[in-house]
Design an enzyme around this catalytic site. Sequence first.
Site, PDB file in Angstrom:
ATOM      1  N   TYR A   8      39.485 -36.556   7.979  1.00  0.00           N
ATOM      2  CA  TYR A   8      40.911 -36.803   7.714  1.00  0.00           C
ATOM      3  C   TYR A   8      41.501 -35.731   6.788  1.00  0.00           C
ATOM      4  CZ  TYR A   8      45.035 -39.250   5.794  1.00  0.00           C
ATOM      5  OH  TYR A   8      46.297 -39.587   5.376  1.00  0.00           O
TER       6      TYR A   8
ATOM      7  N   SER B 115      49.248 -35.202   3.107  1.00  0.00           N
ATOM      8  CA  SER B 115      48.639 -36.121   2.129  1.00  0.00           C
ATOM      9  C   SER B 115      48.143 -35.348   0.914  1.00  0.00           C
ATOM     10  CB  SER B 115      47.444 -36.826   2.772  1.00  0.00           C
ATOM     11  OG  SER B 115      46.698 -37.541   1.812  1.00  0.00           O
TER      12      SER B 115
END
Length: 305
Positions: free
Chosen positions: A210, A197
Amino acid sequence: MSEDQSQSGKSQYTMQNPVTQYPQPPFPQQPQGAPGTVHEMQPKPDHGETTYRGSGRLAGRKALITGGDSGIGRAVAIAYAREGADVAINYLPDEEEDAREVIRLIEAAGRKAVALPGDITQEAFCLQLVQDAVAQLGGLDILVNNAGKQTAEKSLDEITTEQFDQTFKTNVYALFWITKAALPHLPPGAAIINSTSVEAYQPSPLLFDYAQTKAAIMAATHSLAKQLAEKGIRVNGVAPGPVWTPLQPTGGQPQEKIEQFGGQTPLGRPGQPAELAPVYVFLASQEASYVTGEVYGVAGGMGRT
Ligand code: NAD
Ligand code: MG
């Protein structure tokens, strides 16, 4: 094709302005419980169901995709099948309805579809998953580690040890367990693709746990690419920016952020899963024979810029 696109007669193959190609914020708030379903999303995400055109780039290949029921994994499953691959998808048992649609789409492309529900935070399941994929596909040569857990929390105080553990188990440990189990089966020419990401480069204050897992996946990609090069196995990553998938309204973002989701990117809108699939196809295909240890951004201008 999204409704907007079918009305205009355009598809992702028609040259057009990418800013207006897909829905732009504002979006309605739309809370749903994790892991969520694509059917409760408004507007509907585009996974390329009615548009993706294959051209034999993965003919005869055998792919396992985690998180293949929805979002980016669904778009990749559809594209891989239309490129000629047999595809096994893993997902949580609660996601059976989304998964069934993907199974039907893979079969409609004339390919073998294998449904392997189960929880990848369990090591024993990860080993079983790979064994079942290999047995039912008759081998394995593409592994897409794509499943992920994302839960936004405003402060460290709100992150429980259980959440921290679950995020790492889903995003990092499962990749380790599944990849390790898959390696003995992967022939030279095989490809591993990991979903990381932009959070790995630009961690959000809301995504403390995360973001760390996505940085770990990036390091894992670079390390493993070097380790597996001599076996002829390529390892790459994809770093999406904000993409319109169930991950986000199911707690991945606070609801007020859903309203403006993707608006912070230079292109001013979220990506659609269909816009990610071509990069996963390329990285899996033999056309990417000299590409390993790379992380491709698909982020509307965010990321390392
Ligand atoms: P998604 O919700 O459609 O897919 C995530 C999938 O992960 C779920 O469908 C579920 O099947 C799977 N999953 C979660 N926990 C699991 C568990 N314990 N066992 C088995 N499967 C489990 O969302 P998505 O956005 O398509 O996510 C795919 C990947 O893309 C994730 O790794 C995510 O971190 C990454 N990503 C997404 C975005 C975004 O904005 N949507 C941005 C960057 C990276
Ligand atoms: Mg899902």
